[in-house]
Design an enzyme around this catalytic site. Structure first.
Site, short mmCIF file in Angstrom:
data_model
loop_
_atom_site.label_atom_id
_atom_site.label_comp_id
_atom_site.label_asym_id
_atom_site.label_seq_id
_atom_site.Cartn_x
_atom_site.Cartn_y
_atom_site.Cartn_z
N HIS A 112 0.81 -1.22 0.00
CA HIS A 112 0.00 0.00 0.00
C HIS A 112 0.84 1.27 0.00
CE1 HIS A 112 0.18 -0.24 4.54
NE2 HIS A 112 0.33 1.05 4.38
N SER A 222 4.41 2.34 8.11
CA SER A 222 4.08 1.31 7.14
C SER A 222 5.29 0.91 6.32
CB SER A 222 3.00 1.81 6.19
OG SER A 222 1.76 1.70 6.81
#
Lengths: 509, 499
Positions: A112, A222
């Site tokens: 992502h 992330s």
């Protein structure tokens, strides 16, 4: 954010690939100590914020080493497709995430972080330069990606990280990344609080093993490594749980009467096959009503758990570790008779409408100002529809085997107003069933039906509404007018072709 | 009743316009005062059934409202007020004198009910309200409420539209007055009569205090109800059983071989076993006129009072069940006439009944598994937002029932919940599953299910569901043995109700 998940096994899956490659070339020289860097020892006892005591540590945790020599900061500029105006390129977005260097001059991060990206730059600690990077491989289902930096010397002073196993419950792990609130690397430490299957929100349909840790993870973390004993045990990301779709569905077999009825022994083994997806790899091999007793020799408990490497996990875990082309063997009980079946994991699931897609341009057909789009999660979210029929077709696409009749559930999603469609507004949100008496199964078939149409087109919608009737000549006459008025670059996109420069997609099993 | 899913917007917009306003002289609040008001207070206590625990009733409610006194000793109220009542009491406004009352007739779809006092002389001295059926847009109506003293509180408002609208039960649409009126809150404002020149013009259906708009059940619907109520056997408002769509779209007109500029609506669906089907109406027909009333391309006819209004008004307000109504249609470009004998469609004639009131819900308990029949009444247990909050699969079944179950000759039996017990270990999480078979026998009603469980397979009851887990088994002997304990633990008075 109070729940944090770390991809564990999915990371291992990648690790095994990298080890396989490592065996041939000589591993790059590992510079263990770099002058001027923090000593490893001082890192081993994490700084003040590590307030979680680790009960009964078997051995003091090993230092994680100079992680800043492995960590990179990734800035990705991405283009989000516009499902409401699918002929447009979409909106630009910029995001920041972390990544870490692994063997073979590669950087691992979350899918992502780099999904839909058009331009990626990578920065490293102590170096003012921004290096352009490219995506080598992206696996949206498990939210992992590999990127690389073409600049020749980039990896020279970087330290490739190695993968570890699944960390024990209550053991301490550290997450590294570039969360908001600063430019420099940040470390947070927490304990492993759960190892379980969780839904991955990136695709929002896939479930994989996750390790939940009790550390604060923010956007920007992330893609960063989660480490223990100087080895990567996971990749940081955030998520929540929900429904999933699988090739088969099963039910736990904990009811004594049901067990007796199915001819099972009075032990605690076996799960009941509820539905078998007709287009899935188990189709024709497993049946509703079969009892799965063991997978590749691992006994399946009646709560659907197996024991793998000393850890109890859901039995899909065994499938998780396989690759496309591998087989999985089930010991089953069918009509009270034992049987062994083998399922070849030969193809990816073709009907992934319930998940997000990335790095593809939306498919659509625009005809007479009527926009037809296949129903999928991205489209449904873009229109924020509460239409009961659309939601039902979406929700039960697999369980009611809607894909057999309608591999594409084609929705008249929008109407660009024009004199030729003035009265057609009530048809918005309807699902195409047939055109001129011919069933329409896919968007391609619809495009074909429009292309070959005689004078009059009669489009039947699902349900008992009226037919939608179009005059081909009038549609043809209006084409240029509509294209110009609404600035439509292209009237259709039939292929879910990769957006420009997009990397290869991983195959799902 | 005809359905409007696709066309609702278009129709409502048009129906509102173009009314031939015939101005009545404005009435004043003082003019509508009478010596003996034709109003009584109505006090209702009742209990609705608990669909989540279908063997019991919910805690009692009480409502205070007004009733309009009509001729022959009858009191008109909304059906809403007296639904699921245990006890109804009438109270004279000025004296406070009370008597019990019975519900004589109730029509849930039109939201009307007639009460009669047990004591026949109770209403003596009150001049009953007459009904005025000629209210039009632009008229002023007074809402009659009572002060605590028994004095009249009359608030005037303006009729802004007359159109077809759904009523609370949402079976078809009925004629409705919309009135702009700054009504005040009074304790007993449940059923409020709307009065024109001392005559009853309507009954409050709903009030939105923010926009100060009242929707009222109009006199023509009340008159229809009263006329039916005179007969021994109340049948209810008629329906035809087809869906339609406007014919404004020139391409659709050409497809339906409607060459000229004529009006009419396109028939999109004809439900089996309905009056329309029996009369031979077909999908693709264009209904151009009903009786002498021509229908335009939007589905409106010209009413002598209201101007353009949706033609369904001809079938609900104007016609009665049993009436033969001539439908003028165009089929493949040729004019035809069909004679449609209208019928009332009872709630029980639906697969998922739209309402189920004043009667206890059916259920069947088997070893902790609770089986019920799907109805909108059950779904409404999820509250005002039930369409979003109730299990969506069941909402889908209810909403699309005519499309999914066109033959209508069945109920949808659901495993609604599981009460944890020894026999249901491992089944605790199951809920809202649709039952297809029990012990191999097909299940189309709870009666089927009750019969099928009597025939276990080798000592097991096998229940098959449309959804996962697809099959559930119970030990028949264990279920029987555990039944008393289950009843005791969960307070289940009876394990089934099938009447």
């Amino acid at each position: 954010m109070n729940r944090i998940f770390v991809i564990g096994y999915a990371a291992l899956l990648f690790a095994s690939v990298s080890y396989a490659q490592e065996s041939t070339p000589a591993p790059p020289p590992v510079e263990q100590q770099v002058p001027g860097q923090q000593s490893g020892a001082s890192r081993s006892t994490p700084p003040g914020q590590a307030v979680v005591p680790v009960p009964v540590p078997i051995a003091p945790p090993k230092p994680n080493g100079p992680v800043q020599k492995s960590l990179v900061r990734i800035t990705a500029t991405s283009v989000e497709p516009d499902y409401r105006a699918p002929w447009n390129a979409g909106g630009l977005q910029r995001g920041v995430g972390a990544g870490f260097v692994i063997s073979g001059n590669r950087i691992m991060t979350n899918a992502h972080v780099v999904a839909n990206s058009r331009y990626i730059t990578v920065e490293r600690d102590g170096d003012p330069n921004k290096y352009p990077a490219t995506v080598q491989f992206i696996a949206n289902d498990c939210d992992l990606a590999l990127i690389t930096v073409p600049a020749p010397d980039f990896f020279k002073n970087m330290l490739p990280l190695k993968f570890g196993g699944i960390p024990a419950l209550e053991s301490t792990v550290s997450a590294y990344g570039y969360p908001i609130g600063g430019e420099r690397m940040s470390v947070t430490t927490g304990i492993v609080s759960r190892v379980d299957f969780q839904l991955y929100t990136h695709s929002s349909v896939d479930q994989h093993l996750t390790i939940q840790i009790s550390a604060q993870i923010n956007p920007g973390n992330s893609g960063g490594p989660v480490m223990q004993d100087a080895k990567v045990v996971g990749v940081a990301f955030q998520g929540y749980s929900g429904d999933v779709a699988q090739g088969i569905t099963y039910a736990k077999l904990q009811n004594p009467a049901q067990r007796k009825f199915l001819g099972l022994k009075d032990d605690d083994r076996g799960v009941l096959v509820s539905s078998v997806v007709a287009a899935g790899p188990s189709d024709g091999i497993l049946r509703s009503g079969d009892v799965l007793l063991a997978i590749d020799g691992h006994p399946i408990a009646s709560d659907a758990n197996v024991e793998v490497e000393g850890e109890r996990a859901q039995f899909e875990e065994v499938v998780e570790r396989k690759f496309k082309g591998d087989s999985v063997k089930f010991d089953i009980l069918r009509d009270k008779q034992p049987l062994t079946v083998t399922i070849k994991l030969y193809k990816p699931w073709p009907y992934s409408i319930q998940g997000h897609s990335y790095d593809v341009r939306p498919r659509y057909v625009l005809y007479g100002g009527l926009l037809f789009q296949p129903l999928d999660l991205d489209m449904l979210e873009a229109y924020r529809t509460s239409d009961l029929r659309l939601r039902h077709f979406f929700e039960y696409f697999i369980l009611e085997q809607i894909y057999l009749q309608h591999p594409d559930v084609i929705v008249l999603s929008n109407i660009l107003p024009d004199p030729i469609n003035t009265y057609l507004a009530p048809y918005r949100g309807a699902i195409v069933d047939e055109v001129n008496g011919k069933k329409i199964r896919t968007l391609d078939e619809l495009a074909q039906a429009f292309a070959q149409a005689p004078g009059q087109l009669v489009i039947r919608m699902i349900g008992d509404g009226p037919p939608l009737v179009l005059d081909r000549n009038k549609v043809e006459a209006a084409r240029e007018r509509i294209k110009t008025r609404y600035n439509v670059a292209k009237e259709q996109n039939l292929e879910e072709r990769p957006a420009s420069g997009a990397p290869a997609q991983a195959n799902k099993i | 009743m005809v359905k409007h899913s696709l066309i609702a917007l278009g129709i409502i917009l048009v129906a509102a316009s173009g009314t031939l306003a015939k101005k009545e002289p404005a009435i004043s609040a003082t003019a509508s005062k009478q010596k003996q008001l034709a109003l009584v207070r109505v006090n209702v206590t009742g209990q609705s059934y608990d669909y989540f625990r279908p063997w019991q009733k919910k805690a009692p409610f009480s409502k205070r409202a007004l009733g309009a006194v009509l001729s022959k000793g009858r009191v008109l109220v909304t059906a809403d007020l007296v639904t699921n009542q245990n006890y109804v009491e009438l109270e004279r406004a000025e004296s406070g004198e009370k008597t019990a009352a019975n519900v004589q007739v109730i029509d849930y779809e039109a939201n009307l009910a007639l009460l009669e006092p047990v004591e026949k002389t109770f209403l003596d001295g009150i001049t009953p309200l007459e009904i005025t059926p000629d209210t039009v847009v632009g008229d002023r109506l007074a809402a009659w409420q009572l002060e605590p003293t028994g004095a009249l509180l009359a608030t005037e408002g303006l009729v802004t539209t007359v159109q077809m609208m759904p009523y609370p039960i949402d079976v078809g649409q009925f004629l409705t007055y919309r009135i702009s009126i700054p009504m005040q809150y009074r304790e007993n404002s449940y059923t409020v009569p709307l009065v024109k020149n001392n005559k009853l013009a309507g009954l409050l259906l709903r009030y939105d205090s923010r926009s100060q708009l009242v929707d009222a059940i109009p006199a023509p619907i009340i008159t229809h109800f009263l006329k039916e109520a005179e007969s021994q056997n109340y049948r209810g408002f008629p329906s035809a059983g087809f869906s339609f769509f406007p014919t404004r779209d020139p391409e659709l007109r050409e497809f339906a071989e409607e060459k000229g500029k004529g009006g009419g609506v396109y028939v999109t669906n004809v439900e089996p076993a309905t009056p329309a089907m029996k009369a031979g109406l077909q999908v693709g027909d264009i209904v151009t006129a009903i009786g002498n009333h021509e229908i335009d391309q939007n589905g409106n006819y010209v009413d002598p009072l209201y101007g353009k209004i949706e033609f369904t008004n001809l079938l609900t307000a104007h016609a009665y069940a049993g009436d033969v109504v001539p439908f003028h249609i165009q089929r493949n470009g040729k004019p035809m006439q069909l004679n449609v004998t209208l019928e009332h469609r009872d709630a029980k004639d639906y697969v998922s009944p739209p309402y189920y009131l004043d009667q206890p819900p059916r259920y069947f308990v088997l070893g902790g598994l609770i089986f019920q029949e799907l109805s909108r009444q059950y779904l409404k247990e999820w509250g005002p937002n039930w369409q979003r909050e109730a299990p969506q699969r069941l909402v889908y079944f209810d909403h699309f029932q005519s499309e999914l179950f066109p033959q209508r000759n069945r109920r949808i039996v659901i495993l609604s919940q599981v009460l944890p017990a020894n026999s249901t270990i491992g089944y605790d999480d199951l809920a809202y599953l649709t039952v297809t078979k029990v012990n191999g026998g097909e299940i189309k009603s709870l009666d089927d299910l009750a019969e099928a469980v009597k025939h276990p397979i080798e000592g097991f009851v096998k229940i098959e569901t449309e959804e996962d887990p697809k099959q559930i088994e119970l030990d028949a002997t264990q279920v029987a043995a555990e039944a008393p304990e289950l009843q005791e633990n969960y307070g289940i008075s009876s394990l089934q109700r099938l009447q």
